[in-house]
Scaffold this motif. Structure first.
Motif, mmCIF file in Angstrom:
data_model
loop_
_atom_site.group_PDB
_atom_site.id
_atom_site.type_symbol
_atom_site.label_atom_id
_atom_site.label_comp_id
_atom_site.label_asym_id
_atom_site.label_seq_id
_atom_site.Cartn_x
_atom_site.Cartn_y
_atom_site.Cartn_z
ATOM 1 N N VAL A 1 6.057 -0.702 0.665
ATOM 2 C CA VAL A 1 6.252 -1.453 -0.573
ATOM 3 C C VAL A 1 4.990 -2.247 -0.920
ATOM 4 C CG1 VAL A 1 7.508 -3.404 -1.599
ATOM 5 C CG2 VAL A 1 8.760 -1.601 -0.404
ATOM 6 N N LYS A 2 4.309 -2.748 0.129
ATOM 7 C CA LYS A 2 3.074 -3.501 -0.083
ATOM 8 C C LYS A 2 1.869 -2.587 -0.301
ATOM 9 C CE LYS A 2 5.205 -7.381 0.544
ATOM 10 N NZ LYS A 2 5.414 -8.319 -0.573
ATOM 11 N N LYS A 3 2.123 -1.254 -0.282
ATOM 12 C CA LYS A 3 1.088 -0.232 -0.503
ATOM 13 C C LYS A 3 -0.053 -0.336 0.519
ATOM 14 C CE LYS A 3 2.066 -0.028 -5.477
ATOM 15 N NZ LYS A 3 3.005 1.087 -5.292
ATOM 16 N N LYS A 4 0.342 -0.563 1.769
ATOM 17 C CA LYS A 4 -0.647 -0.666 2.840
ATOM 18 C C LYS A 4 -0.453 0.412 3.906
ATOM 19 C CE LYS A 4 -2.861 -4.484 1.592
ATOM 20 N NZ LYS A 4 -4.329 -4.549 1.382
ATOM 21 N N ASP A 5 0.502 1.304 3.708
ATOM 22 C CA ASP A 5 0.803 2.298 4.735
ATOM 23 C C ASP A 5 -0.352 3.274 4.949
ATOM 24 O OD1 ASP A 5 1.502 2.912 2.112
ATOM 25 O OD2 ASP A 5 2.879 4.510 2.707
ATOM 26 N N ALA A 6 -0.966 3.748 3.888
ATOM 27 C CA ALA A 6 -2.070 4.699 4.039
ATOM 28 C C ALA A 6 -3.275 4.047 4.707
ATOM 29 C CB ALA A 6 -2.463 5.264 2.679
ATOM 30 N N ALA A 7 -3.481 2.783 4.417
ATOM 31 C CA ALA A 7 -4.656 2.079 4.962
ATOM 32 C C ALA A 7 -4.402 1.483 6.339
ATOM 33 C CB ALA A 7 -5.065 0.970 3.990
ATOM 34 N N TRP A 8 -3.181 1.589 6.849
ATOM 35 C CA TRP A 8 -2.801 0.900 8.095
ATOM 36 C C TRP A 8 -3.772 1.137 9.256
ATOM 37 C CZ3 TRP A 8 0.525 -2.967 8.390
ATOM 38 C CH2 TRP A 8 0.939 -3.405 9.639
ATOM 39 N N PRO A 9 -4.173 2.389 9.528
ATOM 40 C CA PRO A 9 -5.069 2.601 10.682
ATOM 41 C C PRO A 9 -6.392 1.838 10.585
ATOM 42 C CG PRO A 9 -4.118 4.671 9.955
ATOM 43 C CD PRO A 9 -3.793 3.656 8.908
ATOM 44 N N LEU B 1 -6.756 -1.161 9.028
ATOM 45 C CA LEU B 1 -6.559 -2.608 8.944
ATOM 46 C C LEU B 1 -6.810 -3.266 10.293
ATOM 47 C CD1 LEU B 1 -3.308 -2.936 6.779
ATOM 48 C CD2 LEU B 1 -5.693 -2.896 6.030
ATOM 49 N N GLY B 2 -7.385 -4.453 10.271
ATOM 50 C CA GLY B 2 -7.588 -5.210 11.497
ATOM 51 C C GLY B 2 -6.299 -5.861 11.959
ATOM 52 N N PHE B 3 -6.320 -6.354 13.175
ATOM 53 C CA PHE B 3 -5.131 -6.960 13.772
ATOM 54 C C PHE B 3 -4.602 -8.115 12.933
ATOM 55 C CE2 PHE B 3 -3.742 -10.586 16.428
ATOM 56 C CZ PHE B 3 -2.488 -10.104 16.797
ATOM 57 N N VAL B 4 -5.470 -8.994 12.489
ATOM 58 C CA VAL B 4 -5.027 -10.186 11.759
ATOM 59 C C VAL B 4 -4.336 -9.806 10.457
ATOM 60 C CG1 VAL B 4 -5.801 -12.288 10.596
ATOM 61 C CG2 VAL B 4 -6.769 -11.670 12.819
ATOM 62 N N GLU B 5 -4.873 -8.823 9.738
ATOM 63 C CA GLU B 5 -4.249 -8.410 8.475
ATOM 64 C C GLU B 5 -2.923 -7.713 8.742
ATOM 65 O OE1 GLU B 5 -5.281 -6.067 4.300
ATOM 66 O OE2 GLU B 5 -6.764 -6.133 5.928
ATOM 67 N N ARG B 6 -2.880 -6.862 9.755
ATOM 68 C CA ARG B 6 -1.616 -6.212 10.110
ATOM 69 C C ARG B 6 -0.555 -7.255 10.447
ATOM 70 N NH1 ARG B 6 -3.134 -1.323 14.361
ATOM 71 N NH2 ARG B 6 -4.325 -0.001 12.921
ATOM 72 N N HIS B 7 -0.952 -8.230 11.259
ATOM 73 C CA HIS B 7 0.018 -9.235 11.665
ATOM 74 C C HIS B 7 0.501 -10.055 10.475
ATOM 75 C CE1 HIS B 7 2.174 -11.897 14.345
ATOM 76 N NE2 HIS B 7 1.722 -12.914 13.612
ATOM 77 N N GLY B 8 -0.387 -10.338 9.528
ATOM 78 C CA GLY B 8 0.022 -11.069 8.342
ATOM 79 C C GLY B 8 1.136 -10.361 7.594
ATOM 80 N N LEU B 9 1.033 -9.046 7.483
ATOM 81 C CA LEU B 9 2.078 -8.270 6.821
ATOM 82 C C LEU B 9 3.372 -8.286 7.618
ATOM 83 C CD1 LEU B 9 -0.143 -5.296 5.667
ATOM 84 C CD2 LEU B 9 1.225 -6.745 4.139
ATOM 85 N N MET B 10 3.264 -8.141 8.927
ATOM 86 C CA MET B 10 4.457 -8.147 9.769
ATOM 87 C C MET B 10 5.110 -9.525 9.802
ATOM 88 S SD MET B 10 5.205 -5.155 10.898
ATOM 89 C CE MET B 10 4.895 -4.817 9.158
ATOM 90 N N MET C 1 -0.945 -4.904 18.929
ATOM 91 C CA MET C 1 -1.829 -4.757 17.770
ATOM 92 C C MET C 1 -1.168 -3.993 16.629
ATOM 93 S SD MET C 1 -5.597 -4.320 19.432
ATOM 94 C CE MET C 1 -6.336 -5.652 20.390
ATOM 95 N N TRP C 2 0.157 -3.834 16.716
ATOM 96 C CA TRP C 2 0.957 -3.244 15.640
ATOM 97 C C TRP C 2 0.540 -1.816 15.299
ATOM 98 C CZ3 TRP C 2 5.185 -5.845 15.014
ATOM 99 C CH2 TRP C 2 5.206 -7.229 15.036
ATOM 100 N N ILE C 3 0.460 -0.954 16.311
ATOM 101 C CA ILE C 3 0.177 0.448 16.006
ATOM 102 C C ILE C 3 1.372 1.030 15.236
ATOM 103 C CG2 ILE C 3 -1.360 0.747 17.981
ATOM 104 C CD1 ILE C 3 0.913 2.258 19.383
ATOM 105 N N TRP C 4 1.078 1.926 14.325
ATOM 106 C CA TRP C 4 2.087 2.446 13.388
ATOM 107 C C TRP C 4 3.293 3.053 14.099
ATOM 108 C CZ3 TRP C 4 2.869 1.675 8.399
ATOM 109 C CH2 TRP C 4 3.768 2.512 7.723
ATOM 110 N N ALA C 5 3.048 3.774 15.177
ATOM 111 C CA ALA C 5 4.134 4.475 15.870
ATOM 112 C C ALA C 5 5.182 3.525 16.430
ATOM 113 C CB ALA C 5 3.561 5.331 17.003
ATOM 114 N N LYS C 6 4.815 2.272 16.658
ATOM 115 C CA LYS C 6 5.749 1.311 17.250
ATOM 116 C C LYS C 6 6.501 0.494 16.207
ATOM 117 C CE LYS C 6 4.955 2.037 21.652
ATOM 118 N NZ LYS C 6 6.031 2.452 22.594
ATOM 119 N N LEU C 7 6.198 0.661 14.925
ATOM 120 C CA LEU C 7 6.897 -0.099 13.896
ATOM 121 C C LEU C 7 8.304 0.452 13.686
ATOM 122 C CD1 LEU C 7 4.204 -0.680 11.113
ATOM 123 C CD2 LEU C 7 4.592 -1.931 13.243
ATOM 124 N N THR C 8 9.235 -0.424 13.314
ATOM 125 C CA THR C 8 10.589 0.010 12.994
ATOM 126 C C THR C 8 10.611 0.594 11.586
ATOM 127 O OG1 THR C 8 11.241 -2.099 12.003
ATOM 128 C CG2 THR C 8 11.494 -1.882 14.399
#
Length: 613
Positions: free
Chosen positions: A153-161, A163-172, A137-144
């Motif tokens: 860069v996409k200005k989504k870091d603060a909102a990451w927690p 965000l739903g799975f589908v939106e997180r995955h779209g960014l990844m 589910m792309w938890i922040w701690a596991k991202l490279t």
């Protein structure tokens, strides 16, 4: 993200209940309120599995409360399907790909509810998958670091927690596609560069589908082979003073592409009178090592005969001999962007094989397509390389023929692949045991053929761990993007439940229109699209789809939902019968007190070739 009826992808519905009680039942109850409580409200897996396995109980419930029956069956199938998502060899990548096929599930995208359900229903094995679910589910701690930088860069870091799975995955996924594009432009010549290439490719692959990195992995393989050969060539050239070889070495070092580097390196070793098989296989083919339209058909026909001959005297061969007495068989070569060796497309009688592997075979042995046509031994050895894949794809052909004969929709599912892998592994196990010439050939060929080495490894798994190994391994390791039999069943019902409302509402609206306004919609030929990007796009498009298409689509969805349980049970019963046949045959080949992993080591070595020595 596409909305379609095979993998029903809509935003997750609200969690129906927060409790996850488990009841251990020996046989399913037919009490509808109890079933609704346990299965629908509490999402309890044990009663769901009992209900799915008890056709008599299903019939009783359906007769007493048909709407309740479909509600219970849908949720039971969903729960059994979700168990498979985290079962066996599931890891973060497979779980992620599986969830993307199930975005309309009741609770599986909920980062709290899904782990809670796993903990309550799957015990210790489930506990071992919780970390993988978090990572999926792309938890922040596991991202490279690269992924985090992309999100920033996409200005989504603060909102990451939040965000739903589908939106997180779209960014990844966007990050991974950018990485893939960059990797396909890289051309490192040295080992350190190829190692970095593989590391970047791995992380990109974790956000993409199973076949979306094929070209990257093919490039990685060529780069790796070229780097190894370059190191060897550099040492050889340094020992002499041949200007021709030095020029070729410089050409290899400065080559603009991996293919050009491999070609130069192959020439260096050719000048020394050496023909390294692995280097030859990776290098570009000569003109006489590629097919013409005429040679492609002739070699395919010859290969069909040779492969059938190679299966004789085995369980699989006996099955295929009977099957192809009454069923046509066409074998053809074709090109593909995938790495698959062979495949079968349902609804036909053709087995397709990737001609790239034929080219690699003749390159490795320094032969041509013409040699293949004229040398019986060369052709028979090619048939040996393709034999296990032939058995595998022919099993899919048999599955499809059964569906046609029994008027069951061809819902390709994970169980089909488990069965096909078991069949080809058992074939290889039997062939290696009973055919000494084949065994001796395989031992030698596996040193240069990754296909043969892989087939031998599967035979060893079958011998040592039995058919159960493939039930644990294949679904999530190889086919996480394919639905299970249960997945197809609940998605069909859910699809009907979704389209019934919007289409019904639109048809009602049209019934109130004046004849002049309704006429064009009745005479229109605009169809319902096969898929839609969003549910809203689906609803908007309905406004202009022909009335005839809307009624037909609604009727199809209703029929599919009504038959979902029926077809599920027919497929399940057939699948269980096929598994029983496989186990019986395995027991005949391996009669000593069960799989070897469950008994003391034996003194006699396995007749299956050990490729790890």
């Amino acid at each position: 993200m596409f909305l379609n009826r095979l993998a029903f992808r809509l935003p997750a519905a609200a969690l129906l209940a927060a409790s996850f009680a488990v009841t251990s039942w020996g046989r399913s109850t037919t009490n509808v309120p109890t079933l609704k409580l346990e299965i629908v409200a509490e999402n309890a897996l044990a009663p769901a599995e009992d209900f799915l396995a008890d056709k008599e109980a299903q019939d009783t419930v359906k007769a007493s409360d048909e709407p309740g029956y479909f509600l219970i069956f849908q949720r039971a199938a969903e729960l059994a399907d979700l168990k498979g998502v985290v079962a066996g060899s599931a890891d973060a990548h497979s779980i992620r790909l599986s969830l993307l096929q199930r975005t309309s599930c009741s609770f599986c995208l909920d980062p709290v509810a899904f782990p809670a359900w796993i903990t309550k229903n799957l015990g210790a094995p489930g506990q071992g998958k919780l970390a993988a679910v978090d990572e999926a589910m792309w938890i922040w701690a596991k991202l490279t670091a690269s992924q985090k930088a992309w999100v920033a860069v996409k200005k989504k870091d603060a909102a990451w927690p939040k965000l739903g799975f589908v939106e997180r995955h779209g960014l990844m996924r966007d990050w991974a596609l950018a990485e893939r594009a960059a990797l396909l432009k890289l051309n490192p010549a040295e080992a350190a560069g190829t190692a970095d290439f593989r590391s970047r490719a791995y992380y990109a692959s974790q956000a993409l589908g199973s076949h979306e990195m094929t070209k990257v992995w093919e490039r990685s393989e060529k780069l790796n082979r070229a780097a190894q050969s370059l190191a060897a060539a550099r040492a050889r050239v340094a020992m002499g003073n041949d200007p021709r070889q030095k020029a070729l070495l410089a050409q290899a070092v400065n080559a603009a592409t991996p293919e050009a580097r491999l070609a130069a390196l192959a020439q260096i070793f050719e000048n020394y009178g050496e023909r390294p098989a692995a280097l030859l296989a990776a290098a570009p083919p000569r003109a006489d090592q590629t097919f013409t339209p005429d040679s492609r058909k002739l070699v395919a026909d010859m290969l069909k005969t040779a492969m059938l001959r190679e299966t004789e005297g085995t369980f699989a061969g006996d099955d295929l001999k009977e099957f192809y007495k009454k069923t046509p068989l066409v074998v053809t070569f074709t090109t593909t962007s995938l790495s698959a060796l062979g495949w079968y497309e349902h609804g036909g009688n053709t087995l397709y094989f990737n001609e790239r592997y034929v080219e690699e075979y003749v390159k490795t042995h320094g032969k041509s397509i013409e040699n293949l046509k004229r040398d019986p031994e060369l052709m028979q050895n090619l048939a040996r390389i393709f034999a296990a894949t032939f058995v595998h794809e022919a099993q899919h052909h048999r599955q499809d023929a059964w569906a046609r004969e029994n008027k069951v929709p061809r819902t390709y599912h994970q169980g089909d692949e488990v069965e096909a892998f078991q069949t080809d592994a058992l074939f290889m196990m039997q062939k290696l045991r009973d055919d000494k010439r084949f065994r001796d050939w395989a031992a030698k060929e596996s040193q240069t053929s990754s296909v043969v080495a892989g087939d031998i490894a599967m035979a060893q798994r079958m011998e040592e761990e039995g058919p159960g190994y493939f039930e644990r391994k294949i679904p999530n390791t190889h086919y996480p993007e394919v639905l299970s039999n249960e997945g197809h069943a609940w998605c069909q019902i859910l699809w009907h439940n979704f389209v019934e409302g919007p289409i019904g509402t639109e048809l009602m609206r049209r019934s109130r229109l004046t004849p002049a306004a309704r006429g064009p919609l009745e005479s229109s030929t605009k169809p319902v699209k096969p898929s839609y990007a969003t549910a809203e796009a689906f609803r908007v498009d309905l406004l202009t789809v022909s009335s005839k298409a809307l009624r037909a689509n609604l009727a199809d969805a209703k029929t599919a939902a009504e038959n979902a349980a029926k077809f599920y049970n027919q497929i399940r019963i057939r699948q269980e019968a096929a598994a029983a046949v496989t186990m019986d045959r395995y027991t005949k080949l391996e009669p000593r007190d069960g799989p070897r992993t469950q008994r003391a080591p034996r003194g006699v070595p396995s007749p299956v070739v050990d490729t790890e020595k």
